[in-house]
Design an enzyme around this catalytic site. Structure first.
Site, PDB file in Angstrom:
ATOM      1  N   ASP A 243     -11.772  -1.517  11.081  1.00 11.78           N
ATOM      2  CA  ASP A 243     -11.238  -0.345  10.369  1.00 11.78           C
ATOM      3  C   ASP A 243     -10.006   0.240  10.926  1.00 11.78           C
ATOM      4  O   ASP A 243      -9.632   0.041  11.662  1.00 11.78           O
ATOM      5  CB  ASP A 243     -12.391   0.334   9.960  1.00 11.78           C
TER       6      ASP A 243
HETATM    7  C1  BGC Z   1     -11.288   2.730   5.126  1.00 18.66           C
HETATM    8  C2  BGC Z   1     -11.473   1.074   4.850  1.00 18.66           C
HETATM    9  C3  BGC Z   1     -10.023   0.699   4.058  1.00 18.66           C
HETATM   10  C4  BGC Z   1      -9.027   0.738   4.868  1.00 18.66           C
HETATM   11  C5  BGC Z   1      -7.675   0.096   4.443  1.00 18.66           C
HETATM   12  C6  BGC Z   1      -9.824   2.733   5.837  1.00 18.66           C
HETATM   13  O1  BGC Z   1      -9.688   4.063   6.015  1.00 18.66           O
HETATM   14  O2  BGC Z   1     -12.183   3.417   5.827  1.00 18.66           O
HETATM   15  O3  BGC Z   1     -12.650   1.205   3.952  1.00 18.66           O
HETATM   16  O4  BGC Z   1     -10.530  -0.667   3.936  1.00 18.66           O
HETATM   17  O5  BGC Z   1      -8.635   2.128   5.238  1.00 18.66           O
HETATM   18  O6  BGC Z   1      -7.496   0.923   3.470  1.00 18.66           O
END
Ligand code: BGC
Length: 769
Positions: A243
């Protein structure tokens, strides 16, 4: 892989972290393309301008903190905005999720996106998780089934899907550091189960690990989760991606199984290179990660741009919203309204003019064609009276209330639009209150006091308290976050062009204090303690006999269905066989409709405590008035199993299992039972700490223990029932008992040897059957 052999060490390492904020790196020399990645579940979230310049960093505004979407969506490429995942969860329709996934994949192809960072399938453990709208259900079976369908749809278009967030990211509070403390059985049966099902059924291109820790170890560095379980046990072949900014220690995370770091992190790239050079990371591990990332580039990079059918997608978004709306109450069949003779209608509530239709944060998109409820209602009913009723959720405006009551007073039917404002439920924060805002509640109270035909339309990303106000209104339609065409779906349902068929994929508790995790949500001192264990959602309400406002699987229709002719494929089965459950569903009402038929397995008394029942099958059946259809659902051994952390495996116990078929978890229409004859040999070995009463758990065990005690001269040959009866209630564990009886002559080491012999004999006897 030919390509891998041609790559330099530096090129290999560079591939293991992204290019800027939202794509993988390419290697120009070798023709390896970059792959663009985009959130999210309701359509691609893609910036209008690609602002990444490796020399100057990147435009962070797409990830910065906004507390409302206004002004922000304009920065994004217009796309079809589908309903949120929670909304789609209420459709219980695999085919629909597949179609939506496919349409989103097509829109990715239109923009040039090769990887979609969705769906999120985390279990809805508590209604106040701020990001609930991005998740499907409280139950791993339905979340796994629908998540898998969505992924298959996306991947049909050549775009790779990412299942996220693996695992136990069930609250937003301090999500980058919190430790989810979960026992092994709960982890397996609830939180991992959804990912396990998806990996097996849909083969997602990527698994995104989550920010949090699980039982002390950051998931990003958790070898057991990322390698032993995900890869070795489940055989997952794709790539594991971090993540965003989840990684603390790149070398540790790499060795734990995390292949691709996002977003780009040049410091960590250096650390990785150094670690390979100094042998802290093996070449074998590096090659594995690189070949998985190369697969992403080869399968999903450089996809030809294809036109998306936006009109068709808009129609699909509308149908999806209609299929997912849940009719919670319909007293006196007030709905549907007659489109030909609608009578005088009052539409009240700002949400009718400025709808709440999508979730904030990563799932936000720029809708191509946003429909407005007020306009859609007018399109069917002609002129209506309108009042705002509220502007700001927290502040009740007496003037607006009076005006709303006056508007209501002039109408025969009131359509009242309320719900949760955007800043009440957001990614990065958990919700503070289960109630809707004060101004919305006061509006319902004031209008329902003076009117007896009030229909409430709820727009919210996750459940809200419906008590006590629900008793004062005639109908409630929960439309969740319906996406760009959700307003059209509302009009379709209100005026009977669509028959409601959505059912709750998560329970709505009466009070937030009734929610299973409520005592410890969202966690404190850095830890979320998952104290409710496996009793999540309906598993808890049923076991504790806590009556919710609306149970799991509930939803009304404009027609009625009966169930009949339940037949099980056989009266007995073994744990290596499957069994078919078949039954008929008949539409006995006057309108065409769709029914979600649900199959639950009711376990017998088992060695470990179990929920009263668990969802193991469902299907959505379309039926004309008077039509009957046969439903067939196949069950296999896992549908009868629980995870026994003592044995470290899924266990099927022999016994009589109930099969309950129903229209909701509490509306069971048909019941039958099957006798399971499990061939598994699961034996809980005796230890010095076992109690005398444990001897009686298994007759073979008692026999073997008696034999060995007699052989060793501790018990006389003629030991009788009275003696056995007497020791049954002995509260002193086995070794201490025998040690006392022999006045300390038998050491613990000797006794352990005796018990090893007992355990061996029991196992052999059990295997012989
Ligand atoms: C979120 C993810 C997301 C990623 C990219 C993160 O903060 O938890 O779900 O895919 O950002 O935007």
């Amino acid at each position: 892989m030919e390509l891998l052999r041609k790559m330099t060490l530096e090129e290999k390492v560079s591939l293991c972290s992204g290019y800027g904020p939202g794509s993988t790196k390419g290697v120009e020399r070798l023709g390896i393309p970059r792959v663009n990645m985009s959130d999210g579940p309701a359509g691609p979230r893609w910036m209008n301008t690609s602002t990444y310049d490796p020399n100057t960093g990147w435009d962070m505004s797409s990830l910065a903190s906004f507390n409302t979407s206004s002004g922000y969506t304009d920065k994004l490429v217009p796309v079809t905005n589908f309903p949120s995942l929670t909304t789609l969860g209420s459709s219980w329709d695999r085919q629909l999720l597949h179609e939506v996934g496919r349409a989103i994949g097509e829109e990715c192809r239109h923009i040039g996106i090769g990887i979609l960072l969705a769906p999120g399938v985390n279990i809805i453990r508590h209604p106040l998780c701020g990001r609930t709208y991005e998740y499907i259900s409280e139950d791993p079976f339905i979340a796994g089934e629908l998540g898998a369908s969505y992924i298959k749809g996306v991947q049909d278009t050549g775009v790779g899907a990412t299942v996220k967030h693996f695992v136990c990211n069930n609250a937003e509070f301090e999500r980058l550091s919190m430790d989810s403390v979960v026992d092994e059985r709960t982890l397996r049966e609830i939180y991992l189960a959804v990912f396990e099902r998806i990996v097996a059924k849909a083969d997602p291109a990527l698994v995104m690990e989550s920010y949090n820790k699980v039982n002390g170890a950051p998931v990003a560095e958790n070898h057991r989760l990322l390698t032993e379980i995900l890869r070795d046990e489940w055989g997952y072949p794709g790539a594991v991606i971090s993540d965003w900014w989840a990684i603390n220690d790149r070398v540790k995370s790499f060795n734990a199984g995390l292949d691709l770091e996002m977003p780009q992190n040049t410091e960590n790239e250096k650390a990785l290179l150094e670690a390979v050079r100094t042998g802290k990371i093996s070449m074998e591990r590096l090659d594995k990660a690189v070949s998985r990332i190369l697969n992403l580039a080869l399968n999903h990079g450089g996809l030809e741009i294809q036109e998306a059918g936006f009109n068709e997608h808009h129609r699909l978004a509308r149908r999806a919203a209609a299929e997912s709306a849940v009719l919670l109450k319909n007293e006196g069949d007030i709905l549907p309204l007659d489109p030909d003779v609608p009578g005088v209608i009052a539409v009240i509530g700002t949400f009718a003019k400025i709808p709440r239709y999508q979730g904030w944060g990563c799932s936000i998109v720029n809708p191509r064609r946003l429909l407005i409820p007020l306009d859609e209602i007018k399109a069917v009913a002609g002129e209506v009276h309108y009042s705002d009723g509220y502007v700001d959720g927290d502040r009740t405006d007496r003037g607006l209330l009076l005006e709303a009551c006056e508007t209501a007073g002039r109408a025969e039917t009131v359509l009242l639009f309320v719900g949760l404002p955007e800043d009440y439920e957001t990614e990065t924060h958990d919700r503070a209150d289960f109630n809707m805002p004060e101004a919305h509640l006061r509006l319902i109270e004031a209008v329902s006091r003076i009117h007896d035909r009030v229909i409430v339309i709820l727009q919210n990303g996750s459940a809200v308290a419906v008590e006590p106000w629900i008793d004062s209104v005639e109908a409630v339609l929960e439309v969740w976050l319906g996406g760009e065409a959700g307003a059209g779906a509302v009009a379709d349902i209100l005026f009977g062009r669509e028959i409601p068929s959505g059912k709750l994929a998560s329970t709505i508790p009466r009070r937030i204090e009734d929610a299973p995790a409520s005592l410890g949500f969202p966690g404190e001192n850095g830890r979320h303690i998952y104290g409710e264990g496996i009793y999540v959602g309906y598993r808890y309400y049923e076991k504790r006999k806590v009556e919710p406002s609306f149970p799991f699987g509930f939803g009304l229709s404009y027609t009625r269905f009966t169930y009949s002719d339940l037949i099980l494929g056989s009266e007995t089965m073994t744990d290596i066989e499957t069994m078919t459950v078949s039954f008929n569903v008949t539409n006995v009402g006057e309108k065409p409709g769709k029914e979600v038929a649900q199959v639950y397995v009711v376990p017998p008394d088992s060695r470990l405590r179990r929920p009263l029942k668990e969802l193991k099958g469902f299907t959505k059946v379309t039926l004309e008035p008077g039509e009957r259809k046969k439903v067939r659902i196949e069950l296999d051994w896992r549908d009868f199993a629980y995870y026994d952390d003592f044995f470290g495996k899924w266990v099927v116990e022999s016994g009589v299992y109930g099969i309950s078929v129903g229209s909701s978890s509490t509306d069971i229409r048909l019941e039958a039972s099957v006798e399971m004859d499990s061939h598994q040999v699961n034996y809980t070995p005796l230890t010095g700490e076992s109690y005398c009463y444990n001897l009686f758990a298994n007759p073979l065990q008692l026999e073997a223990f008696k034999e060995v005690m007699v052989e060793k001269g501790v018990w006389p040959v003629d030991i009788d029932e009275d003696f056995l009866d007497a020791i049954k209630h002995n509260f002193i564990p086995l070794y201490k008992s025998i040690s006392r009886q022999t006045k300390g002559k038998v050491t613990r080491e000797v006794f352990d040897g005796w018990l090893a012999a007992v355990n061996r004999r029991v196992l052999e006897a059990m295997k012989e059957g």
